[in-house]
Write a protein that holds these residues in place. Structure first.
Motif, PDB file in Angstrom:
ATOM      1  N   TRP A 190      28.734  40.186  48.243  1.00 59.19           N
ATOM      2  CA  TRP A 190      29.805  39.543  47.687  1.00 59.19           C
ATOM      3  C   TRP A 190      30.792  40.358  47.183  1.00 59.19           C
ATOM      4  CZ3 TRP A 190      32.175  35.605  45.876  1.00 59.19           C
ATOM      5  CH2 TRP A 190      32.618  35.628  44.679  1.00 59.19           C
ATOM      6  N   ILE A 191      30.533  41.455  46.797  1.00 55.63           N
ATOM      7  CA  ILE A 191      31.682  42.610  46.293  1.00 55.63           C
ATOM      8  C   ILE A 191      32.635  42.692  47.450  1.00 55.63           C
ATOM      9  CG2 ILE A 191      32.164  44.695  45.524  1.00 55.63           C
ATOM     10  CD1 ILE A 191      29.429  44.658  44.006  1.00 55.63           C
ATOM     11  N   SER A 192      32.114  42.819  48.716  1.00 55.28           N
ATOM     12  CA  SER A 192      33.161  42.973  49.693  1.00 55.28           C
ATOM     13  C   SER A 192      33.978  41.703  50.043  1.00 55.28           C
ATOM     14  CB  SER A 192      32.272  43.225  50.952  1.00 55.28           C
ATOM     15  OG  SER A 192      31.543  44.540  51.019  1.00 55.28           O
ATOM     16  N   LEU A 193      33.528  40.827  50.056  1.00 57.61           N
ATOM     17  CA  LEU A 193      34.110  39.445  50.245  1.00 57.61           C
ATOM     18  C   LEU A 193      35.077  39.109  48.965  1.00 57.61           C
ATOM     19  CD1 LEU A 193      31.306  36.728  51.527  1.00 57.61           C
ATOM     20  CD2 LEU A 193      33.333  37.899  52.880  1.00 57.61           C
ATOM     21  N   PHE A 194      34.662  39.303  47.784  1.00 61.72           N
ATOM     22  CA  PHE A 194      35.702  39.419  46.714  1.00 61.72           C
ATOM     23  C   PHE A 194      36.929  40.238  46.764  1.00 61.72           C
ATOM     24  CE2 PHE A 194      36.596  40.599  42.134  1.00 61.72           C
ATOM     25  CZ  PHE A 194      37.243  39.511  41.778  1.00 61.72           C
ATOM     26  N   GLY A 195      36.590  41.395  47.164  1.00 61.12           N
ATOM     27  CA  GLY A 195      37.364  42.634  47.199  1.00 61.12           C
ATOM     28  C   GLY A 195      38.422  41.974  48.287  1.00 61.12           C
ATOM     29  N   LEU A 196      38.135  41.346  49.287  1.00 63.09           N
ATOM     30  CA  LEU A 196      39.168  40.901  50.315  1.00 63.09           C
ATOM     31  C   LEU A 196      40.363  39.976  49.576  1.00 63.09           C
ATOM     32  CD1 LEU A 196      37.131  40.171  53.384  1.00 63.09           C
ATOM     33  CD2 LEU A 196      38.303  42.187  52.944  1.00 63.09           C
ATOM     34  N   VAL A 197      39.940  39.290  48.685  1.00 58.61           N
ATOM     35  CA  VAL A 197      40.983  38.318  48.117  1.00 58.61           C
ATOM     36  C   VAL A 197      41.047  38.548  46.611  1.00 58.61           C
ATOM     37  CG1 VAL A 197      40.700  36.476  49.742  1.00 58.61           C
ATOM     38  CG2 VAL A 197      39.029  36.597  47.817  1.00 58.61           C
ATOM     39  N   SER A 198      40.713  39.714  46.097  1.00 62.22           N
ATOM     40  CA  SER A 198      40.839  40.222  44.531  1.00 62.22           C
ATOM     41  C   SER A 198      42.159  40.005  43.897  1.00 62.22           C
ATOM     42  CB  SER A 198      40.111  41.136  44.325  1.00 62.22           C
ATOM     43  OG  SER A 198      40.769  42.509  45.074  1.00 62.22           O
ATOM     44  N   ASN A 245      47.632  36.530  41.313  1.00 59.09           N
ATOM     45  CA  ASN A 245      48.504  35.522  41.857  1.00 59.09           C
ATOM     46  C   ASN A 245      47.814  34.198  40.895  1.00 59.09           C
ATOM     47  OD1 ASN A 245      50.015  36.935  43.434  1.00 59.09           O
ATOM     48  ND2 ASN A 245      49.864  35.443  44.998  1.00 59.09           N
ATOM     49  N   PHE A 246      46.549  34.018  40.914  1.00 57.59           N
ATOM     50  CA  PHE A 246      46.010  32.901  40.308  1.00 57.59           C
ATOM     51  C   PHE A 246      45.548  33.075  38.766  1.00 57.59           C
ATOM     52  CE2 PHE A 246      45.340  31.809  44.874  1.00 57.59           C
ATOM     53  CZ  PHE A 246      46.436  31.065  45.010  1.00 57.59           C
ATOM     54  N   TYR A 247      45.571  34.413  38.465  1.00 58.80           N
ATOM     55  CA  TYR A 247      45.152  34.900  37.022  1.00 58.80           C
ATOM     56  C   TYR A 247      43.348  34.265  36.774  1.00 58.80           C
ATOM     57  CZ  TYR A 247      49.869  35.593  36.674  1.00 58.80           C
ATOM     58  OH  TYR A 247      51.335  35.772  36.748  1.00 58.80           O
ATOM     59  N   LEU A 248      42.664  34.181  37.787  1.00 62.23           N
ATOM     60  CA  LEU A 248      41.291  33.922  37.674  1.00 62.23           C
ATOM     61  C   LEU A 248      40.604  35.146  37.431  1.00 62.23           C
ATOM     62  CD1 LEU A 248      41.050  31.487  40.686  1.00 62.23           C
ATOM     63  CD2 LEU A 248      40.913  31.028  38.247  1.00 62.23           C
ATOM     64  N   SER A 249      39.532  35.059  36.406  1.00 69.27           N
ATOM     65  CA  SER A 249      38.851  36.642  35.785  1.00 69.27           C
ATOM     66  C   SER A 249      37.637  36.668  36.949  1.00 69.27           C
ATOM     67  CB  SER A 249      38.446  36.290  34.634  1.00 69.27           C
ATOM     68  OG  SER A 249      37.263  35.400  34.414  1.00 69.27           O
ATOM     69  N   PHE A 271      54.589  35.303  43.152  1.00 69.48           N
ATOM     70  CA  PHE A 271      55.090  36.182  44.254  1.00 69.48           C
ATOM     71  C   PHE A 271      53.848  36.032  45.306  1.00 69.48           C
ATOM     72  CE2 PHE A 271      53.113  39.184  41.726  1.00 69.48           C
ATOM     73  CZ  PHE A 271      52.413  40.065  42.713  1.00 69.48           C
ATOM     74  N   ARG A 272      54.305  36.002  46.387  1.00 72.01           N
ATOM     75  CA  ARG A 272      53.254  35.950  47.622  1.00 72.01           C
ATOM     76  C   ARG A 272      52.814  37.630  48.148  1.00 72.01           C
ATOM     77  NH1 ARG A 272      56.794  31.665  48.613  1.00 72.01           N
ATOM     78  NH2 ARG A 272      55.631  29.914  48.801  1.00 72.01           N
ATOM     79  N   LEU A 273      51.586  37.687  48.369  1.00 74.50           N
ATOM     80  CA  LEU A 273      51.134  38.916  48.630  1.00 74.50           C
ATOM     81  C   LEU A 273      51.593  39.532  50.018  1.00 74.50           C
ATOM     82  CD1 LEU A 273      49.364  41.375  48.023  1.00 74.50           C
ATOM     83  CD2 LEU A 273      47.551  39.938  49.490  1.00 74.50           C
ATOM     84  N   GLY A 274      51.714  38.598  50.939  1.00 72.81           N
ATOM     85  CA  GLY A 274      52.413  39.114  52.198  1.00 72.81           C
ATOM     86  C   GLY A 274      53.784  39.565  52.243  1.00 72.81           C
ATOM     87  N   ARG A 334      52.670  47.793  43.562  1.00 73.50           N
ATOM     88  CA  ARG A 334      51.875  48.314  44.138  1.00 73.50           C
ATOM     89  C   ARG A 334      50.450  47.363  44.032  1.00 73.50           C
ATOM     90  NH1 ARG A 334      52.578  52.061  40.122  1.00 73.50           N
ATOM     91  NH2 ARG A 334      52.990  53.652  41.387  1.00 73.50           N
ATOM     92  N   ILE A 335      49.446  47.633  44.515  1.00 75.44           N
ATOM     93  CA  ILE A 335      48.220  46.915  44.336  1.00 75.44           C
ATOM     94  C   ILE A 335      47.587  47.016  42.933  1.00 75.44           C
ATOM     95  CG2 ILE A 335      45.783  46.543  45.001  1.00 75.44           C
ATOM     96  CD1 ILE A 335      47.762  45.742  47.148  1.00 75.44           C
ATOM     97  N   GLY A 336      47.673  45.759  42.363  1.00 71.19           N
ATOM     98  CA  GLY A 336      47.354  45.931  40.888  1.00 71.19           C
ATOM     99  C   GLY A 336      48.551  45.331  40.131  1.00 71.19           C
ATOM    100  N   GLY A 337      49.932  45.112  40.679  1.00 66.71           N
ATOM    101  CA  GLY A 337      50.840  44.595  40.106  1.00 66.71           C
ATOM    102  C   GLY A 337      51.807  45.361  39.438  1.00 66.71           C
ATOM    103  N   SER A 338      51.592  46.672  39.234  1.00 70.23           N
ATOM    104  CA  SER A 338      52.685  47.477  38.599  1.00 70.23           C
ATOM    105  C   SER A 338      53.949  47.731  39.576  1.00 70.23           C
ATOM    106  CB  SER A 338      52.270  48.774  37.923  1.00 70.23           C
ATOM    107  OG  SER A 338      51.410  49.484  38.770  1.00 70.23           O
ATOM    108  N   VAL A 339      55.168  48.087  38.835  1.00 68.61           N
ATOM    109  CA  VAL A 339      56.157  48.362  39.881  1.00 68.61           C
ATOM    110  C   VAL A 339      56.122  49.830  40.281  1.00 68.61           C
ATOM    111  CG1 VAL A 339      58.907  48.642  39.739  1.00 68.61           C
ATOM    112  CG2 VAL A 339      57.781  46.829  38.634  1.00 68.61           C
TER     113      VAL A 339
END
Length: 571
Positions: free
Chosen positions: A19-27, A33-37, A461-464, A503-508
């Motif tokens: 589960w942690i691995s699968l969640f990490g792939l789309v975390s 992007n979707f602001y889901l906790s 924004f889009r991740l890609g 960067r990953i995490g959203g900061s500039v």
């Protein structure tokens, strides 16, 4: 011949790791992007693997079918998570924050907590059949503290960076950290009165109850934990300073020091029977009283990583052990009353009291921020923690091995109501931001007039596209240290459209300017960074200055300025 070993241990490791691995792939997609906790998503994952569903995680089999042992595991797991989270929360706050902001904190931890307790208790008393007001006070006390784990959804991440003022984030962190430990007086005020005024009551009456409350709860549990946490945090800070000055500590041990400190405090406070939750928060704040450790670990990812692992694990466990069937099938409260109670508690537990006093809290500058802070007072790990503290206390009131007549249903009532309110809070607060953005673009209602550049960076924004832009602009910089031709200065790396790179995490990601030192080698000077705490109102959002005399350097770290020599000055 090899045989399958489908044991509970192997199943738990498979499910949790998978589960942690699968969640990490789309975390990043889900959280930024979707602001889901991660709490809500992990809770739902726990429901999927729970005994009523896929039956992959079977808690009763781990404890030989003992429900009481499962409750003990849940209590200790919650203690561990709260201890680590609250030390990290204390470390996040700027230097001497509790001393500087004691006035607004005293309002949040005093009148507002009392109002939350009484409002919840009145709702429980009115909607739960056949419950006395004294018993409802015990139920309401469990859900009075706001949860520091669930509060992360509004104080961390891209949404918070762009839409919640830094001062407001800090006061939310401080409140959720401090009021977790201060739930003891509210809970034990009711429990001691139940013990000494019930039927059959223990000798002493209300006088003995208040003596226990002032002496044991306030004196031993609260005050001792504050003193103990402050002393341990200060000694830990001084020892780490001493070891770092002499180059005795390596990188890994330095970064993990706050987490190991949390484990030590939880263990020692548990042995002496004091308030480990409050002690952890006080120790974390005193540990970084001079801001040295916070600034040294400002860009470190170890603490957020541990934070994420604990969040995912604890809420997945909650999804497994939550008494889902008891919500609809119990002899305590009908499901329609339970649903009404959940709605009313979310609306009236905190919002009216915060709205009434928000003008006395400088960090809450306008009505919309008051509504935001009043609504986002989540119920989560701390409520489950106090739930099982209450259940354990009530079990000690048994007479000849049987529950006392006046409290025989109270433990079951607390379990059903508190678990249901916690689930309601996890779901509602976990979905509020994404639903709010869909409905009326929530970030514009919270910010304090951001600039046009801020509004652009806050847009979805889009991740890609971000990753592609990041790779395109960072590769040439890595290939050569030569200054690239073009404008003499640039505010930061940007795409062809002029938008910042994240960067990953959203900061500039800031552009690093280059210079040449005396030896002809390039020297790197990082420009100011955004979104860091400890700023005055008239300052720009730049990185706080490093602690005076910073000496710790690691082999993989480029120096941000020439090395300095001389003694380290710290408090």
């Amino acid at each position: 011949m090899p045989t399958l070993a489908v044991t509970n241990f192997n199943i738990v490791l498979t499910v949790l790791g998978g589960w942690i691995s699968l969640f990490g792939l789309v975390s990043y997609l889900l959280k930024e992007n979707f602001y889901l906790s991660e709490a809500l998503i992990s809770l739902l994952a726990g429901v999927v693997v729970s005994p009523p569903a896929a039956n992959l995680i079977r808690p009763l089999e781990y404890t030989d079918g003992s429900e009481a042992d499962v409750d003990v595991v849940t209590l200790y797991f919650s203690r561990l998570v709260l201890g680590v989270q609250l030390v990290l929360a204390g470390v996040q706050l700027p230097s001497r924050y509790l001393r500087k902001e004691w006035r607004p904190l005293s309002i949040l931890l005093g009148p507002i907590m009392v109002a939350m307790w009484l409002a919840t208790s009145l709702l429980v008393w009115g909607l739960v059949p056949n419950i006395s007001f004294l018993h409802s006070l015990a139920v309401g006390a469990c859900v009075t503290p706001t949860d520091p784990v669930l509060s992360n959804v509004i104080v961390k991440g891209r949404f918070a960076d762009h839409n919640v003022p830094r001062e407001l984030q800090q006061i939310i962190i401080a409140e959720s950290g401090a009021n977790d430990g201060l739930g003891y007086p509210f809970l034990f005020f009711a429990l001691y009165l139940i013990q000494y005024l019930g039927d059959p009551a223990e000798q002493g009456g209300a006088r003995a109850a208040m003596g226990m409350w002032f002496g044991e709860t306030w004196g031993y549990t609260i005050l001792l934990s504050v003193v103990y946490g402050a002393v341990v945090g200060w000694i830990a800070k001084e020892l780490l300073h001493w070891a770092e000055e002499r180059k005795f500590v390596d990188r890994e041990s330095f970064l993990v020091f706050a987490i190991s400190l949390a484990l030590f405090i939880v263990g020692t406070c548990g042995m002496i029977g004091s308030d480990d939750v409050l002690a952890c928060f006080i120790a974390g704040n005193v540990f970084t009283w001079d801001d040295w450790f916070r600034l040294e670990t400002l860009d470190d990812s170890l603490q957020p990583t541990v934070d994420m692992l604990l969040n995912v694990s604890i809420f997945m466990w909650y999804g497994v052990v939550c008494p889902w069937s008891s919500f609809a099938h119990n002899d305590i409260i009908p499901i329609y009353r339970l649903i009404a109670l959940g709605i009313l508690v979310l609306l009236f537990r905190r919002l009216p009291s915060v709205f009434a006093v928000h003008k006395f809290i400088p960090q809450i500058e306008e009505v919309r921020q008051a509504i935001f802070v009043g609504f986002f007072g989540p119920v989560g790990v701390s409520a489950i923690f106090y739930l099982y503290i209450a259940v354990d206390f009530l079990a000690r009131l048994d007479v000849d091995g049987h529950p006392r007549e006046d409290v025989k249903n109270l433990a079951e009532t607390i379990k059903i109501v508190v678990w249901f309110l916690a689930v309601c809070s996890i779901v509602v607060h976990g979905l509020s931001i994404p639903l709010g953005k869909l409905g009326f673009y929530l970030p514009r209602t919270l910010s304090r007039g951001p600039s046009s550049a801020d509004r652009e960076s806050a847009a979805p924004f889009r991740l890609g596209s971000r990753v592609a832009t990041l790779v395109t602009h960072r590769l040439p910089f890595r290939r050569s240290a030569e200054p690239s031709p073009g404008p003499a200065s640039s505010p930061g790396p940007s795409s062809a459209s002029g938008r910042d790179i994240y960067r990953i995490g959203g900061s500039v990601i800031p552009m690093r300017t280059e210079d040449t030192g005396e030896n002809g080698k390039p020297v790197f000077h990082p420009p100011p960074r955004e979104g860091l705490g400890g700023l005055a109102d008239d300052e720009s959002p730049t990185r706080p200055p490093e602690a005076a005399g910073r000496t710790i350097r690691f082999p993989d770290e480029l120096p941000s300025r020439p090395q300095t020599s001389g003694p380290i000055h710290h408090d």
